[in-house]
Design an enzyme around this catalytic site. Structure first.
Site, PDB file in Angstrom:
ATOM      1  CG  ASP A 243      -1.693   1.259   1.443  1.00  0.00           C
ATOM      2  OD1 ASP A 243      -1.812   2.045   0.485  1.00  0.00           O
ATOM      3  OD2 ASP A 243      -2.166   1.474   2.578  1.00  0.00           O
ATOM      4  CB  ILE A 244       2.555   3.166  -2.627  1.00  0.00           C
ATOM      5  CG1 ILE A 244       3.350   1.881  -2.872  1.00  0.00           C
ATOM      6  CG2 ILE A 244       3.475   4.377  -2.687  1.00  0.00           C
ATOM      7  CD1 ILE A 244       3.974   1.798  -4.248  1.00  0.00           C
TER       8      ILE A 244
ATOM      9  CE1 TYR B 217     -16.104   9.945  -4.791  1.00  0.00           C
ATOM     10  CE2 TYR B 217     -14.344  10.335  -6.371  1.00  0.00           C
ATOM     11  CZ  TYR B 217     -14.891  10.535  -5.121  1.00  0.00           C
ATOM     12  OH  TYR B 217     -14.235  11.327  -4.212  1.00  0.00           O
TER      13      TYR B 217
ATOM     14  CG  ASP C  10      -6.387   5.600  -0.612  1.00  0.00           C
ATOM     15  OD1 ASP C  10      -7.115   5.977  -1.569  1.00  0.00           O
ATOM     16  OD2 ASP C  10      -5.864   6.413   0.175  1.00  0.00           O
TER      17      ASP C  10
ATOM     18  CG  ASP D   6      -6.772   6.569   5.348  1.00  0.00           C
ATOM     19  OD1 ASP D   6      -6.021   6.990   6.250  1.00  0.00           O
ATOM     20  OD2 ASP D   6      -6.349   5.915   4.380  1.00  0.00           O
TER      21      ASP D   6
ATOM     22  CB  THR E  75      -1.396  12.494   4.014  1.00  0.00           C
ATOM     23  OG1 THR E  75      -0.270  11.658   4.307  1.00  0.00           O
ATOM     24  CG2 THR E  75      -0.910  13.837   3.509  1.00  0.00           C
TER      25      THR E  75
ATOM     26  CB  THR F 237       0.351  29.769  20.006  1.00  0.00           C
ATOM     27  OG1 THR F 237       0.074  31.108  20.439  1.00  0.00           O
ATOM     28  CG2 THR F 237       0.016  29.643  18.529  1.00  0.00           C
TER      29      THR F 237
END
Length: 243
Positions: free
Chosen positions: A6-7, A94, A103, A123, A126, A177
C-alpha cells in the site's frame, strides 16, 4: 504467500498474506524509501507467489517498488489495483468510478467483506477521507479533508506567527499557541467524523485506519473499530478472487 503493498501519500505499508491472514511489515516513510533498503527488507521474506499493489503516490516510487520486486523475483505476477464501478459486492458512487482513490476503494471492499452491514470507514492519514457504505454494499459517497499534519502545516504556511509543531498537548481549551493548534486541529477532525456519523439514517459501524486513527479515536463520542491494515485486507480480497 502473497506480498501486499500500500503506497500512500506519506508511508509505504506492506504485509505478507496467506489467504486473508496478514502479517504486516514495518511501514516505511516515503523519503526514507531507497532501493537498497527495499532489497534488504524483501530479500529476507519468503518468495511471494503474487504481488498486489495499491498506489496513490507519485509514480516514481511505484516504479521503484516494481523494479525491486522483479529483481528479487523475476517471474512474480504483479497486480496493480484500480477502483471499479462495481465489484466484490460494492457499488461505487463516484460519477467517474476510476477517480475514487484506490485506497478508498480497497477500504470499501474490505469493510464489505469483514464488517458486513452499514459502515463508515475513515482514513486518518495525510488526508482524512470519510466513506459511507449501506447495508447492500452501495457506496453513499464520501468527504475529504486535510489530515492533522496538513492542517498544522497550512497554519504555519499561511500565517507569520503560528509555527508548526508535532508536540502533543493536553486536549481542550489551551493557554498557549502550540496547544491551541493541537486541540483545534484535533477537534476539527473529531467534529467532521461525528457530524457525518450523526447524520446517517441508520446506526453503523465506524472503522478508523491511518496513522492518526488511535489519536482521533480517543476523542470521539463513540467507540470505533481501529483497523490499520484495511487497505491491505482489500488487496488480499482481490488476490483471493483471482485464484
Amino acid at each position: 504467500m502473497n506480498l501486499l503493498i500500500d503506497i500512500g501519500n506519506t508511508r509505504l505499508k506492506w504485509g505478507m498474506a496467506n489467504g486473508y491472514q496478514i502479517i504486516a511489515g514495518q511501514p516505511l516513510v516515503h523519503d526514507q524509501v531507497v532501493r537498497h533498503e527495499l532489497v534488504n527488507i524483501w530479500e529476507k521474506i519468503f518468495p511471494p507467489q503474487r504481488i498486489a499493489i495499491a498506489c496513490v503516490s507519485a509514480g516514481q516510487l511505484l516504479e521503484q517498488v516494481r523494479s525491486v520486486a522483479l529483481e528479487l523475483w523475476p517471474s512474480v505476477d504483479i497486480i496493480l489495483a484500480k477502483a471499479q464501478a462495481q465489484a466484490f459486492g460494492v457499488q461505487n458512487a463516484y460519477e467517474n468510478p476510476e477517480k475514487l482513490g484506490v485506497d478508498r476503494w480497497l477500504s470499501l471492499v474490505a469493510v464489505r467483506h469483514f464488517y458486513p452491514g452499514p459502515v463508515c470507514v475513515i482514513d486518518c492519514g495525510t488526508a482524512i477521507t470519510v466513506d459511507v457504505l449501506d447495508t447492500y454494499g452501495k457506496h453513499q459517497g464520501g468527504l475529504i479533508s486535510p489530515g492533522l499534519m496538513l492542517m498544522k502545516k497550512s497554519l504555519s504556511l499561511g500565517t507569520e506567527q503560528l509555527q508548526f509543531s508535532e508536540t502533543h498537548h493536553a486536549f481542550g481549551l489551551a493557554t498557549n499557541t502550540a496547544a491551541a493548534i493541537y486541540s483545534g486541529t484535533l477537534s476539527a477532525a473529531v467534529g467532521l467524523i461525528e457530524h457525518v456519523v450523526a447524520r446517517q439514517p441508520e446506526a453503523m459501524q465506524v472503522i478508523l485506519t491511518g496513522g492518526d486513527a488511535q489519536l482521533i479515536a480517543e476523542r470521539l463520542a463513540f467507540k470505533p473499530v481501529i483497523d490499520t491494515d484495511i487497505v491491505l485486507r482489500g488487496l488480499s480480497i482481490i488476490l483471493k478472487s483471482n485464484e
